[in-house]
Design a protein around this motif. Structure first.
Motif, PDB file in Angstrom:
ATOM      1  N   SER A   4      18.224  15.901  12.730  1.00  0.00           N
ATOM      2  CA  SER A   4      17.757  15.482  11.408  1.00  0.00           C
ATOM      3  C   SER A   4      18.034  14.008  11.159  1.00  0.00           C
ATOM      4  CB  SER A   4      18.432  16.323  10.319  1.00  0.00           C
ATOM      5  OG  SER A   4      18.147  17.690  10.494  1.00  0.00           O
ATOM      6  N   TYR A   5      19.136  13.502  11.723  1.00  0.00           N
ATOM      7  CA  TYR A   5      19.462  12.093  11.517  1.00  0.00           C
ATOM      8  C   TYR A   5      18.390  11.194  12.130  1.00  0.00           C
ATOM      9  CZ  TYR A   5      24.069  13.696  10.077  1.00  0.00           C
ATOM     10  OH  TYR A   5      25.098  14.316   9.422  1.00  0.00           O
ATOM     11  N   GLY A   6      17.914  11.571  13.308  1.00  0.00           N
ATOM     12  CA  GLY A   6      16.837  10.807  13.923  1.00  0.00           C
ATOM     13  C   GLY A   6      15.551  10.890  13.129  1.00  0.00           C
ATOM     14  N   LEU A   7      15.271  12.072  12.580  1.00  0.00           N
ATOM     15  CA  LEU A   7      14.066  12.242  11.769  1.00  0.00           C
ATOM     16  C   LEU A   7      14.141  11.426  10.486  1.00  0.00           C
ATOM     17  CD1 LEU A   7      13.489  16.089  12.183  1.00  0.00           C
ATOM     18  CD2 LEU A   7      12.256  14.222  13.303  1.00  0.00           C
ATOM     19  N   VAL A   8      15.340  11.323   9.921  1.00  0.00           N
ATOM     20  CA  VAL A   8      15.515  10.486   8.728  1.00  0.00           C
ATOM     21  C   VAL A   8      15.220   9.028   9.068  1.00  0.00           C
ATOM     22  CG1 VAL A   8      17.215   9.563   7.096  1.00  0.00           C
ATOM     23  CG2 VAL A   8      17.124  12.011   7.554  1.00  0.00           C
ATOM     24  N   GLY A   9      15.640   8.598  10.260  1.00  0.00           N
ATOM     25  CA  GLY A   9      15.327   7.242  10.694  1.00  0.00           C
ATOM     26  C   GLY A   9      13.830   6.999  10.773  1.00  0.00           C
ATOM     27  N   VAL A  10      13.101   7.991  11.265  1.00  0.00           N
ATOM     28  CA  VAL A  10      11.642   7.885  11.324  1.00  0.00           C
ATOM     29  C   VAL A  10      11.057   7.805   9.917  1.00  0.00           C
ATOM     30  CG1 VAL A  10       9.522   9.065  12.018  1.00  0.00           C
ATOM     31  CG2 VAL A  10      11.508   9.083  13.536  1.00  0.00           C
ATOM     32  N   ALA A  11      11.593   8.622   8.998  1.00  0.00           N
ATOM     33  CA  ALA A  11      11.119   8.606   7.613  1.00  0.00           C
ATOM     34  C   ALA A  11      11.375   7.251   6.964  1.00  0.00           C
ATOM     35  CB  ALA A  11      11.803   9.717   6.816  1.00  0.00           C
ATOM     36  N   ILE A  12      12.515   6.642   7.289  1.00  0.00           N
ATOM     37  CA  ILE A  12      12.836   5.323   6.740  1.00  0.00           C
ATOM     38  C   ILE A  12      11.837   4.278   7.235  1.00  0.00           C
ATOM     39  CG2 ILE A  12      14.526   3.447   6.836  1.00  0.00           C
ATOM     40  CD1 ILE A  12      16.706   5.592   6.792  1.00  0.00           C
ATOM     41  N   LEU A  13      11.533   4.310   8.516  1.00  0.00           N
ATOM     42  CA  LEU A  13      10.565   3.359   9.073  1.00  0.00           C
ATOM     43  C   LEU A  13       9.183   3.572   8.467  1.00  0.00           C
ATOM     44  CD1 LEU A  13      11.575   3.373  12.855  1.00  0.00           C
ATOM     45  CD2 LEU A  13      12.024   1.596  11.152  1.00  0.00           C
ATOM     46  N   LEU A  14       8.813   4.838   8.285  1.00  0.00           N
ATOM     47  CA  LEU A  14       7.516   5.139   7.685  1.00  0.00           C
ATOM     48  C   LEU A  14       7.464   4.666   6.235  1.00  0.00           C
ATOM     49  CD1 LEU A  14       4.779   6.484   8.151  1.00  0.00           C
ATOM     50  CD2 LEU A  14       5.779   8.643   7.393  1.00  0.00           C
ATOM     51  N   GLY A  15       8.559   4.886   5.510  1.00  0.00           N
ATOM     52  CA  GLY A  15       8.619   4.420   4.129  1.00  0.00           C
ATOM     53  C   GLY A  15       8.551   2.912   4.034  1.00  0.00           C
ATOM     54  N   LEU A  16       9.148   2.233   5.004  1.00  0.00           N
ATOM     55  CA  LEU A  16       9.102   0.770   5.032  1.00  0.00           C
ATOM     56  C   LEU A  16       7.684   0.276   5.307  1.00  0.00           C
ATOM     57  CD1 LEU A  16      10.882  -1.784   4.859  1.00  0.00           C
ATOM     58  CD2 LEU A  16      11.191  -1.611   7.333  1.00  0.00           C
ATOM     59  N   LEU A  18       4.922   1.855   4.675  1.00  0.00           N
ATOM     60  CA  LEU A  18       4.048   2.191   3.548  1.00  0.00           C
ATOM     61  C   LEU A  18       4.530   1.583   2.236  1.00  0.00           C
ATOM     62  CD1 LEU A  18       3.286   5.944   4.369  1.00  0.00           C
ATOM     63  CD2 LEU A  18       1.877   3.929   4.829  1.00  0.00           C
ATOM     64  N   LYS A  19       5.553   0.723   2.331  1.00  0.00           N
ATOM     65  CA  LYS A  19       6.090  -0.018   1.184  1.00  0.00           C
ATOM     66  C   LYS A  19       6.650   0.906   0.099  1.00  0.00           C
ATOM     67  CE  LYS A  19       3.067  -3.984   1.982  1.00  0.00           C
ATOM     68  NZ  LYS A  19       2.058  -4.913   1.410  1.00  0.00           N
ATOM     69  N   LYS A  20       7.207   2.040   0.530  1.00  0.00           N
ATOM     70  CA  LYS A  20       7.890   2.929  -0.398  1.00  0.00           C
ATOM     71  C   LYS A  20       9.359   2.548  -0.553  1.00  0.00           C
ATOM     72  CE  LYS A  20       4.446   5.658  -1.347  1.00  0.00           C
ATOM     73  NZ  LYS A  20       3.911   5.783  -2.731  1.00  0.00           N
ATOM     74  N   ARG A  21       9.828   1.694   0.346  1.00  0.00           N
ATOM     75  CA  ARG A  21      11.185   1.178   0.281  1.00  0.00           C
ATOM     76  C   ARG A  21      11.154  -0.289   0.686  1.00  0.00           C
ATOM     77  NH1 ARG A  21      15.128   4.423   3.041  1.00  0.00           N
ATOM     78  NH2 ARG A  21      16.321   2.514   3.302  1.00  0.00           N
ATOM     79  N   ILE A 163      12.491  13.221   2.559  1.00  0.00           N
ATOM     80  CA  ILE A 163      11.824  12.732   1.348  1.00  0.00           C
ATOM     81  C   ILE A 163      12.637  11.623   0.702  1.00  0.00           C
ATOM     82  CG2 ILE A 163      11.113  13.368  -0.991  1.00  0.00           C
ATOM     83  CD1 ILE A 163      10.448  16.170   0.145  1.00  0.00           C
ATOM     84  N   TRP A 164      13.945  11.840   0.573  1.00  0.00           N
ATOM     85  CA  TRP A 164      14.791  10.824  -0.048  1.00  0.00           C
ATOM     86  C   TRP A 164      14.882   9.569   0.821  1.00  0.00           C
ATOM     87  CZ3 TRP A 164      18.690  15.013  -1.852  1.00  0.00           C
ATOM     88  CH2 TRP A 164      18.424  15.341  -3.184  1.00  0.00           C
ATOM     89  N   GLY A 165      14.966   9.748   2.133  1.00  0.00           N
ATOM     90  CA  GLY A 165      14.992   8.586   3.016  1.00  0.00           C
ATOM     91  C   GLY A 165      13.707   7.790   2.935  1.00  0.00           C
ATOM     92  N   PHE A 166      12.593   8.489   2.838  1.00  0.00           N
ATOM     93  CA  PHE A 166      11.283   7.842   2.717  1.00  0.00           C
ATOM     94  C   PHE A 166      11.190   7.018   1.435  1.00  0.00           C
ATOM     95  CE2 PHE A 166       6.854   8.047   1.191  1.00  0.00           C
ATOM     96  CZ  PHE A 166       6.202   7.432   2.248  1.00  0.00           C
ATOM     97  N   ARG A 169      16.180   6.447  -1.176  1.00  0.00           N
ATOM     98  CA  ARG A 169      17.379   7.009  -1.799  1.00  0.00           C
ATOM     99  C   ARG A 169      18.337   7.443  -0.681  1.00  0.00           C
ATOM    100  NH1 ARG A 169      16.339   8.041  -7.207  1.00  0.00           N
ATOM    101  NH2 ARG A 169      14.153   7.814  -7.800  1.00  0.00           N
ATOM    102  N   ASP A 170      18.965   6.445  -0.086  1.00  0.00           N
ATOM    103  CA  ASP A 170      19.707   6.664   1.151  1.00  0.00           C
ATOM    104  C   ASP A 170      20.956   7.521   0.968  1.00  0.00           C
ATOM    105  OD1 ASP A 170      17.827   5.097   2.438  1.00  0.00           O
ATOM    106  OD2 ASP A 170      18.957   3.250   2.119  1.00  0.00           O
ATOM    107  N   THR A 171      21.681   7.322  -0.124  1.00  0.00           N
ATOM    108  CA  THR A 171      22.892   8.110  -0.350  1.00  0.00           C
ATOM    109  C   THR A 171      22.558   9.586  -0.510  1.00  0.00           C
ATOM    110  OG1 THR A 171      24.044   6.251  -1.380  1.00  0.00           O
ATOM    111  CG2 THR A 171      24.875   8.449  -1.871  1.00  0.00           C
ATOM    112  N   LEU A 172      21.516   9.876  -1.267  1.00  0.00           N
ATOM    113  CA  LEU A 172      21.103  11.264  -1.448  1.00  0.00           C
ATOM    114  C   LEU A 172      20.581  11.850  -0.139  1.00  0.00           C
ATOM    115  CD1 LEU A 172      19.281  10.964  -4.892  1.00  0.00           C
ATOM    116  CD2 LEU A 172      21.555  11.890  -4.451  1.00  0.00           C
ATOM    117  N   SER A 173      19.868  11.041   0.621  1.00  0.00           N
ATOM    118  CA  SER A 173      19.321  11.498   1.896  1.00  0.00           C
ATOM    119  C   SER A 173      20.431  11.888   2.861  1.00  0.00           C
ATOM    120  CB  SER A 173      18.455  10.394   2.512  1.00  0.00           C
ATOM    121  OG  SER A 173      18.003  10.770   3.792  1.00  0.00           O
ATOM    122  N   LEU A 174      21.362  10.981   3.058  1.00  0.00           N
ATOM    123  CA  LEU A 174      22.455  11.258   3.985  1.00  0.00           C
ATOM    124  C   LEU A 174      23.408  12.308   3.424  1.00  0.00           C
ATOM    125  CD1 LEU A 174      23.187  10.253   6.773  1.00  0.00           C
ATOM    126  CD2 LEU A 174      24.731   8.598   5.733  1.00  0.00           C
TER     127      LEU A 174
END
Length: 215
Positions: A4-16, A18-21, A163-166, A169-174
């Motif tokens: 899941s940690y790796g998947l969160v990393g992917v979500a973060i990159l995707l959010g970046l 798509l300018k969601k973060r 969803i939170w990583g995307f 909302r990093d604290t909630l995500s982790l």
């Protein structure tokens, strides 16, 4: 669930992308250090009772794990500023009933209860499906459960973390992943040690080592 940690990393990159973060770096509150330390220390200790073959040792470690779980709950509960870590989103039920601002807490509790009920119904359906599928393809239900059930049970907290990583909302995500790790490192081993004997083999050892390193 370590994946899941790796998947969160992917979500973060995707959010970046798509300018969601605004940043690709995770901004995590320091309060998560305590549960991280608990997981790092306690999870490898779940192997110790298997080497002793002693009921008394089982009970001692079960008490330690259960005490650690209670300590974690208590320390997180005492955080008066926990709600200030990141702005919480409005619960879905409050969004579909926008005029019920005074009953926001009641709607949030209702949403939680509905979610728990749906999880229970889904779990019941999953168990029946695994049994039927095992008969259909000629595999034992246990073998199939070891493949499907771990992935299925990790879906709720993993999807929440994604969803939170995307959304940045990093604290909630982790935090959602760390909370799950706390359960697997304290409450579940404690319950098992109270009820059954602890066994050990090389596959379990490798699994614990890999999970500890990845997580």
């Amino acid at each position: 669930s370590s994946l899941s940690y790796g998947l969160v990393g992917v979500a973060i990159l995707l959010g970046l992308l798509l300018k969601k973060r605004t940043s690709g770096h995770m901004n995590v509150d320091k309060s998560l250090a305590t549960p991280f330390l608990l997981v790092t220390i306690l999870f490898p200790l779940t192997l110790v009772p298997a080497f002793t073959d002693s009921v008394i040792v089982n009970y001692i470690f079960a008490a330690i794990f259960l005490g650690a779980f209670v300590y974690y709950i208590w320390t997180m509960y005492k955080r008066k500023n926990a709600e200030q870590i990141e702005n919480a989103e409005v619960p879905y039920f409050c969004r579909i009933i926008p005029k019920a601002s005074k009953g926001r807490m009641a709607l949030a509790v209702l949403q939680l209860l509905v979610a728990i009920g749906l999880l229970y119904i889904g779990s019941e359906k999953m168990v029946g499906t695994v049994q039927a599928l095992s008969q259909g393809i000629g595999l034992s239900a246990l073998a199939l459960a070891l493949i499907i059930v771990p992935a299925a049970t990790a879906i709720p907290e993993t999807s929440t973390a994604l969803i939170w990583g995307f959304k940045g909302r990093d604290t909630l995500s982790l935090g959602s992943l760390v909370g799950e790790k706390i359960l697997y490192s304290t409450f579940y081993p404690a319950l098992a040690l109270f009820l059954i004997s602890w066994s050990y083999d090389i596959h379990i050892l490798l699994s614990v080592i890999a999970t500890t390193i990845i997580s």
